[in-house]
Design a protein around this motif. Structure first.
Motif, PDB file in Angstrom:
ATOM      1  N   LEU A  43       0.892  -1.165  -0.019  1.00 51.60           N
ATOM      2  CA  LEU A  43       0.115  -0.096  -0.159  1.00 51.60           C
ATOM      3  C   LEU A  43       0.841   1.323  -0.129  1.00 51.60           C
ATOM      4  CD1 LEU A  43      -2.766   1.064   0.029  1.00 51.60           C
ATOM      5  CD2 LEU A  43      -2.716   1.174   2.552  1.00 51.60           C
ATOM      6  N   ASP A  44       2.027   1.233   0.591  1.00 47.23           N
ATOM      7  CA  ASP A  44       2.768   2.558   0.880  1.00 47.23           C
ATOM      8  C   ASP A  44       3.447   2.851  -0.456  1.00 47.23           C
ATOM      9  OD1 ASP A  44       4.630   4.274   2.314  1.00 47.23           O
ATOM     10  OD2 ASP A  44       6.246   2.835   1.446  1.00 47.23           O
ATOM     11  N   GLN A  45       4.003   1.590  -0.881  1.00 48.73           N
ATOM     12  CA  GLN A  45       4.827   1.931  -2.373  1.00 48.73           C
ATOM     13  C   GLN A  45       3.603   2.310  -3.514  1.00 48.73           C
ATOM     14  OE1 GLN A  45       8.298   1.864  -2.927  1.00 48.73           O
ATOM     15  NE2 GLN A  45       8.062   2.114  -0.754  1.00 48.73           N
ATOM     16  N   TRP A  46       2.493   1.493  -3.343  1.00 52.71           N
ATOM     17  CA  TRP A  46       1.664   1.705  -4.370  1.00 52.71           C
ATOM     18  C   TRP A  46       1.226   3.429  -4.326  1.00 52.71           C
ATOM     19  CZ3 TRP A  46      -4.094   1.994  -3.861  1.00 52.71           C
ATOM     20  CH2 TRP A  46      -4.693   2.255  -5.368  1.00 52.71           C
ATOM     21  N   THR A  47       0.932   3.900  -3.224  1.00 52.39           N
ATOM     22  CA  THR A  47       0.485   5.300  -3.100  1.00 52.39           C
ATOM     23  C   THR A  47       1.420   6.228  -3.400  1.00 52.39           C
ATOM     24  OG1 THR A  47       0.920   5.087  -0.950  1.00 52.39           O
ATOM     25  CG2 THR A  47      -1.160   4.928  -1.305  1.00 52.39           C
ATOM     26  N   LYS A  48       2.888   5.902  -3.161  1.00 47.31           N
ATOM     27  CA  LYS A  48       3.829   6.902  -3.471  1.00 47.31           C
ATOM     28  C   LYS A  48       4.029   6.662  -4.990  1.00 47.31           C
ATOM     29  CE  LYS A  48       6.540   6.196   0.751  1.00 47.31           C
ATOM     30  NZ  LYS A  48       7.634   5.451   1.423  1.00 47.31           N
ATOM     31  N   TYR A  49       3.848   5.623  -5.795  1.00 47.03           N
ATOM     32  CA  TYR A  49       3.771   5.420  -7.350  1.00 47.03           C
ATOM     33  C   TYR A  49       2.776   6.268  -7.793  1.00 47.03           C
ATOM     34  CZ  TYR A  49       3.408   3.377 -11.905  1.00 47.03           C
ATOM     35  OH  TYR A  49       3.188   3.192 -13.180  1.00 47.03           O
ATOM     36  N   LEU A  50       1.501   6.167  -7.212  1.00 41.36           N
ATOM     37  CA  LEU A  50       0.490   7.050  -7.845  1.00 41.36           C
ATOM     38  C   LEU A  50       0.574   8.638  -7.564  1.00 41.36           C
ATOM     39  CD1 LEU A  50      -2.509   5.334  -6.652  1.00 41.36           C
ATOM     40  CD2 LEU A  50      -1.595   5.057  -8.722  1.00 41.36           C
ATOM     41  N   VAL A  51       1.539   9.044  -6.550  1.00 39.47           N
ATOM     42  CA  VAL A  51       1.591  10.324  -6.275  1.00 39.47           C
ATOM     43  C   VAL A  51       2.747  10.750  -7.403  1.00 39.47           C
ATOM     44  CG1 VAL A  51       2.833  11.809  -4.789  1.00 39.47           C
ATOM     45  CG2 VAL A  51       0.918  10.558  -3.839  1.00 39.47           C
ATOM     46  N   ARG A  85      16.538   5.593  -3.591  1.00 38.64           N
ATOM     47  CA  ARG A  85      16.682   6.902  -3.983  1.00 38.64           C
ATOM     48  C   ARG A  85      17.101   7.767  -3.065  1.00 38.64           C
ATOM     49  NH1 ARG A  85      11.219   6.335  -3.078  1.00 38.64           N
ATOM     50  NH2 ARG A  85      10.986   5.002  -5.217  1.00 38.64           N
ATOM     51  N   ALA A  86      17.601   7.117  -1.834  1.00 37.20           N
ATOM     52  CA  ALA A  86      18.301   8.172  -0.569  1.00 37.20           C
ATOM     53  C   ALA A  86      17.509   9.031  -0.137  1.00 37.20           C
ATOM     54  CB  ALA A  86      19.571   8.791  -1.357  1.00 37.20           C
ATOM     55  N   PHE A  87      16.078   9.191  -0.531  1.00 41.60           N
ATOM     56  CA  PHE A  87      15.131  10.030   0.261  1.00 41.60           C
ATOM     57  C   PHE A  87      13.759   9.179   0.247  1.00 41.60           C
ATOM     58  CE2 PHE A  87      15.121  11.385  -4.341  1.00 41.60           C
ATOM     59  CZ  PHE A  87      13.591  11.102  -4.790  1.00 41.60           C
ATOM     60  N   VAL A  88      12.964   9.688   1.083  1.00 40.40           N
ATOM     61  CA  VAL A  88      11.640   9.170   1.239  1.00 40.40           C
ATOM     62  C   VAL A  88      10.505  10.098   0.877  1.00 40.40           C
ATOM     63  CG1 VAL A  88       9.915   8.406   2.930  1.00 40.40           C
ATOM     64  CG2 VAL A  88      12.066   7.944   3.306  1.00 40.40           C
ATOM     65  N   ILE A  89       9.480   9.611  -0.073  1.00 39.92           N
ATOM     66  CA  ILE A  89       8.603  10.178  -0.737  1.00 39.92           C
ATOM     67  C   ILE A  89       7.478  10.452   0.332  1.00 39.92           C
ATOM     68  CG2 ILE A  89       6.685  10.308  -2.361  1.00 39.92           C
ATOM     69  CD1 ILE A  89       8.937   8.751  -4.198  1.00 39.92           C
ATOM     70  N   ASP A  90       7.127  11.728   0.726  1.00 43.56           N
ATOM     71  CA  ASP A  90       5.861  12.115   1.576  1.00 43.56           C
ATOM     72  C   ASP A  90       4.772  12.909   0.579  1.00 43.56           C
ATOM     73  OD1 ASP A  90       7.108  10.980   3.677  1.00 43.56           O
ATOM     74  OD2 ASP A  90       8.122  12.967   4.214  1.00 43.56           O
ATOM     75  N   PHE A  91       3.639  12.792   0.995  1.00 43.09           N
ATOM     76  CA  PHE A  91       2.634  13.426   0.039  1.00 43.09           C
ATOM     77  C   PHE A  91       1.495  13.784   0.839  1.00 43.09           C
ATOM     78  CE2 PHE A  91       2.116   8.943  -0.100  1.00 43.09           C
ATOM     79  CZ  PHE A  91       0.787   8.855   0.027  1.00 43.09           C
ATOM     80  N   LEU A  92       1.298  13.725   2.129  1.00 48.24           N
ATOM     81  CA  LEU A  92       0.039  13.825   3.041  1.00 48.24           C
ATOM     82  C   LEU A  92       0.384  15.027   3.802  1.00 48.24           C
ATOM     83  CD1 LEU A  92      -0.892  10.138   4.116  1.00 48.24           C
ATOM     84  CD2 LEU A  92      -1.996  11.703   2.290  1.00 48.24           C
ATOM     85  N   GLU A  93      -0.524  16.228   3.866  1.00 48.32           N
ATOM     86  CA  GLU A  93       0.163  17.350   4.390  1.00 48.32           C
ATOM     87  C   GLU A  93      -1.284  18.045   5.187  1.00 48.32           C
ATOM     88  OE1 GLU A  93       1.149  21.804   2.469  1.00 48.32           O
ATOM     89  OE2 GLU A  93       2.399  20.230   2.008  1.00 48.32           O
ATOM     90  N   ALA A  94      -1.036  17.849   6.408  1.00 52.56           N
ATOM     91  CA  ALA A  94      -2.164  18.601   7.228  1.00 52.56           C
ATOM     92  C   ALA A  94      -1.763  20.059   7.570  1.00 52.56           C
ATOM     93  CB  ALA A  94      -2.493  17.718   8.298  1.00 52.56           C
TER      94      ALA A  94
END
Length: 204
Positions: free
Chosen positions: A18-26, A150-159
């Motif tokens: 679920l984590d990798q799939w949502t990051k791919y979609l983002v 890739r030496a960094f983490v993808i974030d995308f949820l912003e409250a």
């Protein structure tokens, strides 16, 4: 397979997927990273490899849009985190930050597996740890995949609150870790060590 290991495997893999799939979609929908990539293999190759140098705003993958989920409160926006949770240690030199995160991540995985093995899997009092530990493990591995790729983490949820105050961006792996840690805190309160039976008194 014992029930507890079935739970560990299913929940850990579920969180990772679920984590990798949502990051791919983002990356697909909110950045230009896949521009020109016409096949799934090309998109996956671009997804799991970093750009050579950061571009605008210091990002490796360039954003093209964001999604307002709840105006003035919550949005989906691509972000990169080279540090730990909430951006801690992101200013460390890469040659120090990389080995440190590898060591911490692998140490956390070993510690989680060690404690999970000690669970019986049949005691109802263990339910919080039985489900909490796999959540933490899945979240830790989800973010670790990002760091290795890739030496960094993808974030995308912003409250945020009217853009005047904001919680640091996070992702599905972070959510799993926070929920899992919360369950382990509950476990620490509800699960008590069973006292050993007192030895019978000797007859005089």
């Amino acid at each position: 397979m014992p029930r507890k290991y079935a739970i560990l495997l299913a929940l850990t893999l579920g969180v990772i997927v679920l984590d990798q799939w949502t990051k791919y979609l983002v990356v697909r929908d909110l950045t230009t990273r896949f521009d020109g990539a016409t096949t799934l293999s090309q998109r996956l190759g671009a997804f799991y490899s970093p750009a050579e140098e950061p571009g605008r705003r210091g990002l490796h993958f360039q954003p093209k849009t964001h999604v307002e989920v709840a105006e003035n409160f919550f949005r989906l926006r691509y972000a990169e985190n080279p540090g730990a949770a909430w951006g801690m240690f992101r200013d460390l030199p890469p040659h120090v930050r990389g080995p440190l995160f590898h060591l911490v991540s692998l140490g956390a995985v070993l510690l989680i597996v060690f404690y999970f093995r000690k669970l019986s899997g049949t005691d109802p009092a263990e339910v919080w740890a039985l489900w909490g530990l796999p959540l933490v493990l899945g979240g830790a591995l989800g973010n670790y995949i990002d760091r290795v790729a890739r030496a960094f983490v993808i974030d995308f949820l912003e409250a945020h609150w009217y853009d005047k105050a904001a919680w640091p961006s996070f992702n599905v792996a972070d959510m799993a870790i926070c929920i899992g840690v919360g369950m382990l805190v509950v476990d620490a309160f509800v699960r008590k060590e069973k006292p050993e039976a007192s030895a019978p008194a000797k007859a005089s």
